[in-house]
Design a protein around this motif. Structure first.
Motif, PDB file in Angstrom:
ATOM      1  N   VAL A 123       0.836  -1.201   0.000  1.00  0.00           N
ATOM      2  CA  VAL A 123       0.000   0.000   0.000  1.00  0.00           C
ATOM      3  C   VAL A 123       0.874   1.256   0.000  1.00  0.00           C
ATOM      4  O   VAL A 123       0.613   2.225  -0.735  1.00  0.00           O
ATOM      5  N   ALA A 124       1.908   1.253   0.817  1.00  0.00           N
ATOM      6  CA  ALA A 124       2.757   2.439   0.939  1.00  0.00           C
ATOM      7  C   ALA A 124       3.545   2.709  -0.335  1.00  0.00           C
ATOM      8  O   ALA A 124       3.692   3.861  -0.758  1.00  0.00           O
ATOM      9  N   THR A 125       4.067   1.650  -0.956  1.00  0.00           N
ATOM     10  CA  THR A 125       4.861   1.842  -2.168  1.00  0.00           C
ATOM     11  C   THR A 125       3.993   2.114  -3.393  1.00  0.00           C
ATOM     12  O   THR A 125       4.473   2.679  -4.376  1.00  0.00           O
ATOM     13  N   GLY A 126       2.732   1.728  -3.322  1.00  0.00           N
ATOM     14  CA  GLY A 126       1.850   1.924  -4.461  1.00  0.00           C
ATOM     15  C   GLY A 126       1.043   3.188  -4.398  1.00  0.00           C
ATOM     16  O   GLY A 126       0.145   3.398  -5.230  1.00  0.00           O
ATOM     17  N   SER A 127       1.320   4.048  -3.439  1.00  0.00           N
ATOM     18  CA  SER A 127       0.578   5.303  -3.314  1.00  0.00           C
ATOM     19  C   SER A 127       1.500   6.372  -2.763  1.00  0.00           C
ATOM     20  O   SER A 127       2.596   6.095  -2.281  1.00  0.00           O
ATOM     21  N   ASP A 128       1.035   7.601  -2.829  1.00  0.00           N
ATOM     22  CA  ASP A 128       1.784   8.742  -2.303  1.00  0.00           C
ATOM     23  C   ASP A 128       1.212   9.223  -0.974  1.00  0.00           C
ATOM     24  O   ASP A 128       1.448  10.361  -0.573  1.00  0.00           O
ATOM     25  N   ALA A 129       0.466   8.365  -0.305  1.00  0.00           N
ATOM     26  CA  ALA A 129      -0.202   8.759   0.933  1.00  0.00           C
ATOM     27  C   ALA A 129       0.824   8.992   2.036  1.00  0.00           C
ATOM     28  O   ALA A 129       1.770   8.222   2.203  1.00  0.00           O
ATOM     29  N   LYS A 130       0.614  10.077   2.799  1.00  0.00           N
ATOM     30  CA  LYS A 130       1.455  10.364   3.964  1.00  0.00           C
ATOM     31  C   LYS A 130       0.719   9.872   5.197  1.00  0.00           C
ATOM     32  O   LYS A 130      -0.383  10.320   5.494  1.00  0.00           O
ATOM     33  N   HIS A 131       1.357   8.957   5.905  1.00  0.00           N
ATOM     34  CA  HIS A 131       0.683   8.306   7.032  1.00  0.00           C
ATOM     35  C   HIS A 131       1.717   7.999   8.107  1.00  0.00           C
ATOM     36  O   HIS A 131       2.882   7.689   7.796  1.00  0.00           O
ATOM     37  N   PRO A 132       1.335   8.067   9.400  1.00  0.00           N
ATOM     38  CA  PRO A 132       2.295   7.768  10.474  1.00  0.00           C
ATOM     39  C   PRO A 132       2.891   6.365  10.382  1.00  0.00           C
ATOM     40  O   PRO A 132       3.977   6.115  10.910  1.00  0.00           O
TER      41      PRO A 132
END
Length: 305
Positions: A57-66
């Protein structure tokens, strides 16, 4: 029976009773290690797949999340220390506490304040005796943890990582526990749970020849990460608790075996001393009898004259 011989016999009886207790504790710990190992093995696949999903999920998106986003200048970190509720386990708890102290010094040298969370009465007693601040603590389940225990521990840590540091939140989340390597080897280690290091996960997947799957996110990557965050933290804490429990049983078995062997050696030593004291008493009694007989014979010979 002489006084010295009675002392030796009482000590032999006391050490023999202690040996029976330590032998029983050794056998109990040995029987619990197998169950703890099975729980560790059973929890590993879920934690691994959950980590892979979060990474995808993290590598497939540009979402900033803790869960995945590094803070540029982290100023506060939370450290979860896992110790035992009971003693008689050698250096198990002290090794974990030393590892936590080293981590604390390293974080402090990096300019970060440290909030401490503790699992186990030994860690609570250590920090309480030194009057050090502990944000929260949990006791009573270290030798047989359940997933519900991991959820209770994870709740305040997740709340802290989601808050701003100005409001009492933290930028990083670390855990210190004892990793179970084998029956004879258990290592106190520290690991950073959050933010998740994506490069490390990617390198491990590449080393194993694994390919991270591609996902479509619905409704959004942020919502997916919000849902995965508590599951990820809970699974990591649960796996650490299980490894720590297996390590505690292994350390206790080894400590009790050493105590049993030492008791056996002490019994042999005391038995030799008791035998020597008895021989000395017998020799003294024979000498007294011979001396009395000789004196009687001399007295009788004198009266005959």
């Amino acid at each position: 029976m002489g006084a010295q011989l009675r002392v030796y016999k009482r000590r032999i009886q006391a050490v023999t009773a202690t040996k029976k207790i330590t032998k029983a504790m050794e056998m109990i710990a040995a029987s619990r290690i197998v169950k703890a190992q099975r729980k560790v093995a059973a929890s590993q696949p879920y934690a691994t797949e959950l980590t892979r999903a979060v990474t995808a999920v993290a590598t497939g998106s540009d979402a900033k999340h803790p869960l995945t986003t590094e803070v540029e200048t982290p100023t506060r970190a939370a450290v979860l220390l896992v110790t035992s509720d009971r003693g008689l386990a050698g250096g198990y708890s002290s090794n974990a506490i030393k590892a936590a102290e080293r981590l604390r010094e390293r974080l402090a040298s990096e300019g970060k304040e440290v909030d401490t969370y503790i699992v186990g009465r030994k860690g609570v007693a250590y920090y309480g005796f030194r009057e050090r601040k502990v944000v929260d603590s949990w006791t009573g389940f270290t030798d047989n943890p359940a997933y519900s225990d991991a959820k209770r521990i994870a709740a305040p840590l997740i709340a802290a990582i989601q808050q701003e540091t100005a409001e009492g939140g933290v930028d990083e989340l670390h855990i210190v526990f004892t990793e179970f390597v084998s029956m004879m080897t258990q290592n106190a280690v520290d690991a950073r749970m959050l933010p998740l290091s994506l490069d490390d996960v990617a390198e491990e997947s590449a080393r194993k020849g694994e390919i991270l799957p591609l996902f479509e996110f619905e409704p959004s990557a942020e919502d997916v990460l919000d849902a995965l965050l508590p599951r990820y933290v809970e699974s990591r804490i649960y796996n650490a608790l299980l490894q720590a429990a297996a390590s505690e049983h292994a350390a206790r078995r080894r400590a009790m075996k050493s105590a049993t062997d030492n008791a056996g050696d002490l019994i042999k030593s005391l038995s030799r001393l008791a035998n020597a004291a008895r021989q000395a008493e017998i020799t003294q009694e024979i000498s007294e009898i011979v001396g009395g007989a000789s004196a009687l014979a001399d007295a009788t010979a004198g009266s005959d004259k």
